[in-house]
Design an enzyme around this catalytic site. Structure first.
Site, PDB file in Angstrom:
ATOM      1  CG  ASP A 158     -43.446  64.300  14.415  1.00  0.00           C
ATOM      2  OD1 ASP A 158     -42.303  64.435  14.659  1.00  0.00           O
ATOM      3  OD2 ASP A 158     -44.330  65.184  14.539  1.00  0.00           O
TER       4      ASP A 158
ATOM      5  CD  GLU B 287     -48.024  64.023  14.911  1.00  0.00           C
ATOM      6  OE1 GLU B 287     -47.212  64.651  13.979  1.00  0.00           O
ATOM      7  OE2 GLU B 287     -48.542  64.458  15.745  1.00  0.00           O
TER       8      GLU B 287
ATOM      9  CG  HIS C  62     -41.747  72.507  14.565  1.00  0.00           C
ATOM     10  ND1 HIS C  62     -41.372  71.070  15.159  1.00  0.00           N
ATOM     11  CD2 HIS C  62     -42.972  72.044  13.830  1.00  0.00           C
ATOM     12  CE1 HIS C  62     -42.325  70.207  15.176  1.00  0.00           C
ATOM     13  NE2 HIS C  62     -43.409  70.781  14.446  1.00  0.00           N
TER      14      HIS C  62
ATOM     15  CB  CYS D 189     -51.754  67.952   7.915  1.00  0.00           C
ATOM     16  SG  CYS D 189     -51.265  67.254   9.282  1.00  0.00           S
TER      17      CYS D 189
HETATM   18  C1  PEP Z   1     -46.198  66.350  11.019  1.00  0.00           C
HETATM   19  O1  PEP Z   1     -45.458  65.649  12.072  1.00  0.00           O
HETATM   20  O2  PEP Z   1     -46.115  65.732   9.950  1.00  0.00           O
HETATM   21  C2  PEP Z   1     -46.950  67.455  11.546  1.00  0.00           C
HETATM   22  C3  PEP Z   1     -47.663  67.930  10.484  1.00  0.00           C
HETATM   23  O3  PEP Z   1     -46.653  67.962  12.741  1.00  0.00           O
HETATM   24  P1  PEP Z   1     -45.471  68.879  12.944  1.00  0.00           P
HETATM   25  O4  PEP Z   1     -44.705  69.124  11.745  1.00  0.00           O
HETATM   26  O5  PEP Z   1     -45.989  70.024  13.468  1.00  0.00           O
HETATM   27  O6  PEP Z   1     -44.639  68.155  13.917  1.00  0.00           O
HETATM   28 MG    MG Z   2     -45.921  66.196  13.985  1.00  0.00          MG
END
Ligand code: PEP
Ligand code: MG
Length: 538
Positions: A450, A426, A187, A497
């Protein structure tokens, strides 16, 4: 000049002075037989100095993030002069004839434990505040400067940066950053991309570089310490080329996201804070496909209140002026830790207490957020999605809580708009039962970051596994295709996303699968638009 190889998070160049970011570990020394009069004096002086610091922070925060978000520093100022806290410090100094640092540390620890053990979520959350206030007093008493404020524009280097630390850095002074640990899918990396900050991971950083000039070459993933004039000239050229490419891409700024054969795609932006909305608007994205709302929680030392959240969601909705804003509910846990949640140690945090699992077991926190979101929906077009879903019952329960919130708002005559409900796909479980899940919601948004880690059983945080974290793995692509198909069969729209949505090598494949929406970091909007506009699906 030294050229050190790392891995680039963003293909951009940065030049500036290096600043070594050291995490402070509080060392408390107990000095016995101290003079109580002197120690009490020192304590009073430290309280006054802390008050001044907090006042400065409050004013800075008011200017930068508004009064509501700045209120935490006022709370800290009040805690400084809390009578029980003061009595405890004075008692220890006088009774045990010890130094003020020790008395503050013991008092801080005792109060922290006391608050943590309380049932009431509000008081529980005060534990982190007490710790913060005590750490501040302790630092002042030990004559140390405050450390995470950046005094001038720098390239920050650190062994590791947590997402919570990254969000608190002053972006205006952050030219770039370099860390030793951290993976390209963490992140912290995603934040750097969202904020468009050149960054490298996997660089063995050295404290002695502090203060040296350096350059980040995001194309080759190299950090140059004390770059020679030729290297600097070369990098400046690269920077100029990148600017030129950017300038050309900027011509696409107001163009439609339509393929050559006329299919309109929703190209949305991902954001983590209000500050990111500007870039979404600059490149004219049709909406926000992922508002990572947990960063609101990570920026703070305690739970953001309903009012604080409402103000942020409302502002984003108003700025987007009717374009869709998809707010993802709290996805705390795993690498996104906020101390005040007191989640405790877990053997496998990525498989642990995270996201919807926290929301469903702490409904009061979840409902506070939902109330803020629904209230903000009266000011724009807001959709909500739930992260980390694995089972149908979780979605049903989340929908029940959302219905409760709507009922409560209605009974109080508080207005709200019509809010579409969606889920993130995810986990492999959610992908496999997406036909069932599609009957429950209005839309899916595929979180590939994920989905890849859970499908391939490869920790996205582990930099040693990067060659195994294969975003193009057939298993992942087949799951995505299946999700699109089952979503569409039940009338659900389907977006992506995760970071894979910005991978232009896959844009055509995704569009052929029928993906309706791609939501990407603002820095990638124009490149993806260029690819959409060059695609012919006939
Ligand atoms: C993902 O897992 O692709 C997602 C968009 O959520 P994050 O990266 O915040 O876990
Ligand atoms: Mg995620």
């Amino acid at each position: 000049m030294e050229g050190i190889k790392g891995k680039a998070i963003l293909g951009r160049v940065a030049v500036g002075k290096l600043f070594y970011y050291k995490k402070e570990k509080r060392q408390v020394r107990r000095v016995g037989d101290a003079d109580p009069g002197t120690e009490l004096h020192r304590y009073e002086d430290a309280v006054r100095a802390a008050e001044q610091e907090l006042l400065g922070l409050y004013e800075k925060a008011c200017r930068e993030v508004g009064e509501v978000n700045a209120a935490v520093f006022e709370v800290h100022r009040m805690m400084l002069t809390d009578e029980d806290y003061r009595d405890s410090v004075v008692n220890i100094i006088e009774g045990q004839r010890v130094n003020a640092e020790y008395a503050v540390a013991v008092t801080g620890d005792n109060f922290q434990k006391l608050f943590s053990s309380m049932e009431d979520e509000y008081f529980k959350a005060r534990a982190a505040d007490v710790k913060d206030v005590s750490d501040r007093l302790h630092r002042i008493l030990s004559g140390q400067e405050e450390s995470h404020g950046l005094l001038e524009p720098v390239i920050l280097m650190a062994k590791d940066l947590a997402p919570s630390e990254t969000v608190q850095l002053d972006k205006k002074k952050l030219l770039g950053f370099v860390t030793e640990q951290g993976s390209l899918n963490s992140h912290t990396a995603i934040l750097a991309r969202t904020m468009n900050i050149p960054a490298l991971v996997g660089v063995p950083v050295r404290e002695e570089w502090d203060g040296h000039m350096a350059a980040i070459d995001g194309e080759t993933g190299t950090l140059y310490v004390d770059p020679d004039p030729e290297t600097l000239a070369l990098l400046e050229e690269k920077q100029a080329c990148a600017e030129e490419k950017r300038r050309l891409l900027l011509e696409l700024k107001d163009k439609d996201d339509v393929t050559l054969d006329g299919k309109r795609i929703k190209l949305y932006g991902n954001i983590g804070s209000v500050a990111d909305v500007a870039a979404v608007l600059r490149y004219n994205a049709a909406g926000i496909g992922l508002f990572r709302s947990e960063f609101l929680y990570l920026e703070k030392n305690t739970y953001p209140t309903e009012e604080e959240q409402f103000a942020v969601y409302k502002q984003v909705a108003e700025m987007m002026a009717g374009r869709e804003v998809i707010i993802r509910t709290l996805d705390i846990g795993a690498d996104k830790q906020a101390e005040y949640f007191a989640l405790g140690h877990e053997e496998n945090p990525a498989l642990g207490y995270r996201a919807i699992r926290i929301c469903l077991t702490k409904p009061e926190i979840f409902k506070t957020q939902l109330r803020a979101i629904y209230r903000a929906s009266a000011f724009g077009t807001i959709s909500v999605m739930f992260p980390m879903v694995a089972s149908v019952w979780e979605v049903k329960r989340a929908k029940e809580l959302a219905a409760e919130v709507r009922g409560e708002l209605e009974s109080h005559g508080i207005p709200f708009g019509s809010v579409s409900l969606g889920i993130m796909i995810e986990t492999p479980a959610a992908a496999v039962i997406s036909d069932r899940l599609a009957r429950e919601v209005d839309f899916f948004s595929i979180g590939t970051n994920d989905l890849i880690q859970y499908t391939l059983a490869v920790d996205r945080q582990n930099e040693r596994l990067e060659e195994f974290y294969d975003p193009h793995h057939e298993a992942v692509l087949r799951l995505i295709e299946y999700v699109v198909r089952s979503g569409h069969t039940a009338g659900c729209s389907v977006g992506i996303c995760g970071e894979l949505g910005a991978d232009t090598a896959l844009t055509e494949r995704f569009l052929r699968m029928g993906v309706d929406e791609l939501s990407v970091s603002p820095a990638f909007l124009l490149e993806v638009r260029e690819r959409i506009r060059g695609t012919d699906l006939r």
